[in-house]
Design an enzyme around this catalytic site. Structure first.
Site, PDB file in Angstrom:
ATOM      1  N   ASP B 168       0.828  -1.205   0.000  1.00  0.00           N
ATOM      2  CA  ASP B 168       0.000   0.000   0.000  1.00  0.00           C
ATOM      3  C   ASP B 168       0.863   1.255   0.000  1.00  0.00           C
ATOM      4  O   ASP B 168       1.757   1.376  -0.835  1.00  0.00           O
ATOM      5  CB  ASP B 168      -1.010  -0.008   1.141  1.00  0.00           C
ATOM      6  CG  ASP B 168      -2.182   0.953   0.859  1.00  0.00           C
ATOM      7  OD1 ASP B 168      -2.289   1.400  -0.285  1.00  0.00           O
ATOM      8  OD2 ASP B 168      -2.950   1.250   1.780  1.00  0.00           O
ATOM      9  N   HIS B 195       3.778   1.556  -4.382  1.00  0.00           N
ATOM     10  CA  HIS B 195       3.640   3.003  -4.193  1.00  0.00           C
ATOM     11  C   HIS B 195       5.054   3.553  -4.358  1.00  0.00           C
ATOM     12  O   HIS B 195       5.944   3.187  -3.603  1.00  0.00           O
ATOM     13  CB  HIS B 195       3.107   3.259  -2.782  1.00  0.00           C
ATOM     14  CG  HIS B 195       3.146   4.688  -2.338  1.00  0.00           C
ATOM     15  ND1 HIS B 195       2.275   5.627  -2.798  1.00  0.00           N
ATOM     16  CD2 HIS B 195       3.957   5.325  -1.457  1.00  0.00           C
ATOM     17  CE1 HIS B 195       2.538   6.784  -2.226  1.00  0.00           C
ATOM     18  NE2 HIS B 195       3.561   6.638  -1.412  1.00  0.00           N
ATOM     19  N   HIS B 248      -0.971   4.949  -8.574  1.00  0.00           N
ATOM     20  CA  HIS B 248      -1.182   6.399  -8.608  1.00  0.00           C
ATOM     21  C   HIS B 248       0.041   7.235  -9.045  1.00  0.00           C
ATOM     22  O   HIS B 248       0.570   8.013  -8.271  1.00  0.00           O
ATOM     23  CB  HIS B 248      -1.729   6.933  -7.278  1.00  0.00           C
ATOM     24  CG  HIS B 248      -1.166   6.329  -6.027  1.00  0.00           C
ATOM     25  ND1 HIS B 248      -1.938   5.906  -4.999  1.00  0.00           N
ATOM     26  CD2 HIS B 248       0.117   6.077  -5.634  1.00  0.00           C
ATOM     27  CE1 HIS B 248      -1.184   5.439  -4.032  1.00  0.00           C
ATOM     28  NE2 HIS B 248       0.062   5.537  -4.404  1.00  0.00           N
ATOM     29  N   ASP B 321      -8.605   5.295  -5.300  1.00  0.00           N
ATOM     30  CA  ASP B 321      -7.719   5.622  -4.173  1.00  0.00           C
ATOM     31  C   ASP B 321      -8.526   6.018  -2.933  1.00  0.00           C
ATOM     32  O   ASP B 321      -8.087   6.828  -2.113  1.00  0.00           O
ATOM     33  CB  ASP B 321      -6.726   6.728  -4.536  1.00  0.00           C
ATOM     34  CG  ASP B 321      -5.375   6.150  -4.956  1.00  0.00           C
ATOM     35  OD1 ASP B 321      -5.352   5.037  -5.519  1.00  0.00           O
ATOM     36  OD2 ASP B 321      -4.343   6.798  -4.719  1.00  0.00           O
ATOM     37  N   GLY B 340      -5.196  11.354   2.351  1.00  0.00           N
ATOM     38  CA  GLY B 340      -6.198  10.519   1.700  1.00  0.00           C
ATOM     39  C   GLY B 340      -7.548  11.179   1.625  1.00  0.00           C
ATOM     40  O   GLY B 340      -7.919  11.955   2.508  1.00  0.00           O
TER      41      GLY B 340
END
Lengths: 325, 444
Positions: B168, B195, B248, B321, B340
């Site tokens: 993550d 990530h 992302h 996301d 977030g």
């Protein structure tokens, strides 16, 4: 009152060049009042100003409290060391609780950038927020008192159209982590001064786009010695010792050697140059013992004196009815 | 029965729909074409696709005139919150948000408490997932406790149907560990997702490093922190031959590095989060902590590069996301708020509103491309045809609506787009043949 301040003073770029000039012009009157045998006017009688310092401060907190008292406002204060914030209360709950006691203005300092803006969204419509310094971001009353002090040193007062046209200010030190630097650049450029930021590259921000208020370019230099003879104003900033732990500078000794205002370097300073420092000073770091005291253009204590008057002007313009008395 | 005809094991829902549902007059968009046809669904599967199908005996007849019908969306990155953070999100609330947003399958990140890093935690998550209206596929952690050092028991998790592994928002910083993880994941036919950020360059960062971080007085993370990590990971993917998914991507340099790697034939995919084509670092000037995300909101030039990457296929997918946060976190100082924002219910609309792309292109990036990346392609091929699992969405592309954080299904409210008017909304959603969203309302 001509410029539209809204309710708050959060950053100088929000009140614009006219707002800055109006505050400085107004400050002349409070400088005069502060020189009276009884330096007190009833302008804010019945108003309550609360200083909320979520981060420690000595001079800014006292200065705001002195300013409010001389305008006859009632003052309250909260500091973190004795507060419910230490018990885990959120900023919002703390503010709303104290607001419920009947507050007209909060002076807020917080170690995080932006907190005064967040608080301004939470308080009731009639409550003013004055930014007493947020993170590395903004310290508007410091920018105002510094620019007032420069006007005063040059022209004796701010006058009706305060200006620093043709003045070259060198801001020296840790620019990246300094809210004073950001507000000083805004205030000085609003009055037409040329500003050069001076320090090692690791203490410079990644960008200075958008910093000046008149669209002028803010220069960056890493060579203090070659610039010193040109500077009309030598504006020193505090160096925080913890920056060494982040490997931003190799040692305090090396900083003193390259950017400290020591006795050797004083010979490069013009005799008529003005020297400022927002305090608290690290004597022996950004400035050596005795160097400032022997220079006629040192205005460090004048900055402190003017700080009270500038804050009176700000409080008066935000909370007052328009009559000083 | 082949896997195509019945969702197996991990994808079984507690209550598969067995009623007959007809979707009529819609424009079907799938990898093959766009065509006007009716769809009959029964027993959890699409049973017939054709013109003027008989509505006799149907429990629901959905008029999809003026709408697009496609296979459901597959979200490559959802933080569910459960187990461990039930007050901010549960599998039930996430499931409601997912199907309202058109997602029929979400890949749930292992950043839970406890971490999903072994077979028993996967089994627990699968049991929890039965309460959800959408399919929840756990993503396994690559390293134990996402500590970046010791490999998690990936093969055991893969045996339970886990097809994607990721730590993550924690980058595996040690290149030696990452190499072993890639080799190991490759050996079990799984996708490794990363990530990408160099943690030392991003140390203490609150937002993107640039003009705005300088003005706002916040520690920035330079674009180089992402670019370096992407280039390193691509280099290791080349070394190990493992398929790599980059989560992302947010920087122009990152997009360009992936573009070149794809041109070189490397097996690499990536997705983008909606906020990276919707917002820039200038939005942080509002000090609304909901704009604090990771990777951070980038410059306008980066947003343009992300859009170009979506248009030319460098960026394969759009993922929500979705990251719920507690209400008190939304009122924390910007630099203390955990990063977030919510995304499940706004992803489609932000894509339709912000991107200069056709609905066919957008659906591809929301549905079958992410399904392929997560290796669900055999059950979720994107094709709408008899015999396929009936995970379907009916999309009203032109529908204008106003985003409301308070109206969202999530237990959290960290959506900075509150009050924004957008275009494009999911009208109906079927999961396993069961109608779970009808006229923008959850009915399951």
């Amino acid at each position: 009152m001509s410029a539209d301040f809204g309710r708050h003073l959060l950053a100088l770029n929000e009140i614009g060049v006219d707002g800055i000039k109006e505050i400085l012009s107004m400050t002349d009157r409070f400088v005069e009042i502060n020189e009276r045998p009884i330096p007190k006017v009833p302008a804010l009688r019945g108003k309550t100003v609360c200083t909320m310092f979520f981060e420690d401060s000595t001079r800014t907190k006292l200065s705001f409290e002195a300013a409010a008292k001389r305008l006859s406002a009632d003052t309250m204060s909260m500091s973190v060391s004795s507060s419910s914030v230490k018990k885990g209360e959120s900023v919002r709950d703390t503010i709303e609780t104290i607001q419920a006691m009947g507050i007209d203005a909060f002076v807020v300092r917080h170690k995080s950038s932006g907190v005064p803006w967040q608080i301004a969204n939470w308080v009731d419509d009639h409550v003013s927020i004055l930014n007493g310094g947020d993170g590395w971001h903004s310290h508007p009353t410091q920018g105002l008192l510094d620019s007032y002090t420069l006007c005063q040193a040059r022209d004796g007062e701010a006058g009706e159209n305060p200006s620093l046209d043709g003045v070259h200010v060198g801001l020296i030190g840790d620019i990246k982590h300094s809210r004073v630097a950001r507000s000083d650049v805004e205030a000085f450029t609003a009055l037409g001064a040329k500003v050069t930021l001076i320090g090692p590259p690791t203490l410079m921000p990644p960008s200075v786009v958008g910093w000046s208020m008149d669209g002028s370019t803010v220069d960056i230099s890493h060579d203090l010695d070659s610039l010193l003879p040109e500077l009309d104003v030598v504006a020193l900033l505090r160096i925080q010792r913890e920056r060494m732990g982040q490997a931003l500078i190799p040692s305090i000794g090396e900083y003193v050697e390259t950017f400290g205002l020591n006795r050797n370097r004083m010979s490069l300073v013009r005799p008529d140059a003005i020297i400022t420092h927002p305090g608290p000073m690290n004597r022996g770091v950004e400035v050596s013992v005795d160097v400032l005291d022997g220079h006629p253009g040192t205005v460090v204590l004048r900055q402190v004196t003017n700080g009270v008057a500038v804050r009176m002007a700000v409080l008066f313009l935000l909370l007052g009815s328009g009559v000083v008395s | 029965m082949s896997r195509t005809e019945e969702a197996t094991g991990i994808d079984r829902l507690a209550n598969p729909g067995d009623s007959r549902v007809l979707i009529v007059n819609g424009d079907i968009v799938d990898p093959n074409d766009r065509r006007r046809a009716d769809i009959a669904v029964s027993g959890g599967l699409v049973v017939e696709v054709g013109e003027n199908l008989d509505t006799e005996g149907a429990e629901h007849v959905i008029d999809a005139a003026g709408c697009v019908v496609s296979t459901g969306f597959v979200d490559l990155r959802t933080c569910v919150g459960e187990p461990g953070d039930e007050q901010i999100e549960t599998v039930e609330s996430a499931g409601r948000g997912a199907v309202l947003g058109g997602f029929t399958t979400v890949l749930a990140m292992p950043s839970t408490t406890p971490t999903i890093d072994n077979a028993s935690s996967v089994r627990d998550m699968l049991r929890l997932a039965e309460r959800s209206l959408c399919r929840i596929r756990p993503v396994g952690a690559v390293t134990k406790g996402r500590n970046g050092n010791e490999l998690a028991e990936m093969a055991e998790m893969a045996g339970l149907g886990v097809t994607m592994f990721c730590d993550d928002e924690v980058t595996i910083a040690d290149s030696g560990v990452l190499r072993r993880a890639m080799e190991y994941a490759g050996g079990i036919g799984a996708t490794l997702a990363q990530h990408c950020v160099d943690p030392s360059l991003a140390a203490g960062a609150i937002m993107h490093e640039g003009e705005w971080s300088s003005r706002l007085g916040m520690q920035g993370s330079p674009a180089a922190a992402e670019e370096i990590a992407i280039v390193r990971d691509l280099t290791l993917a080349r070394l190990t031959g493992t398929s790599l998914h980059i989560q992302h991507v947010s920087t122009a340099g990152g997009v360009e590095a992936i573009r070149r790697a794809k041109a070189d034939g490397l097996e690499v995919t990536c997705h983008v989060a909606p906020y990276h084509f919707t917002s820039t670092d200038a939005d942080c000037a509002s000090f609304d902590p909901s704009f604090r995300v990771e990777p951070p909101l980038r410059s306008a030039a980066d947003v343009a590069a992300v859009k170009a990457g979506l248009a030319d296929g460098t960026i394969d997918a759009i993922a929500s996301d979705h990251t719920p946060r507690a209400p008190e976190d939304k009122e924390a100082p910007f630099d203390q708020a955990p990063p977030g924002m919510l995304g499940l219910e706004t992803t489609l609309a932000l894509a339709v509103t912000e991107l200069d792309m056709s609905i066919e292109q957008i659906v591809e990036k929301l549905s079958w491309r992410p399904a392929q990346i997560a290796r669900l392609g055999d059950v979720h091929s994107g094709v709408v045809a008899a015999g396929r699992v009936a995970d379907l969405v009916v999309i009203d592309v032109d529908h204008e609506w106003t985003i409301s954080g308070a109206a969202m299904a999530s237990n959290s409210r960290n959506c900075p787009y509150d009050g924004r008017t957008v275009k494009g909304r999911v009208r109906h959603t079927l999961v396993g043949g069961k109608l779970v969203v009808a006229d923008q309302q959850v009915v399951g």
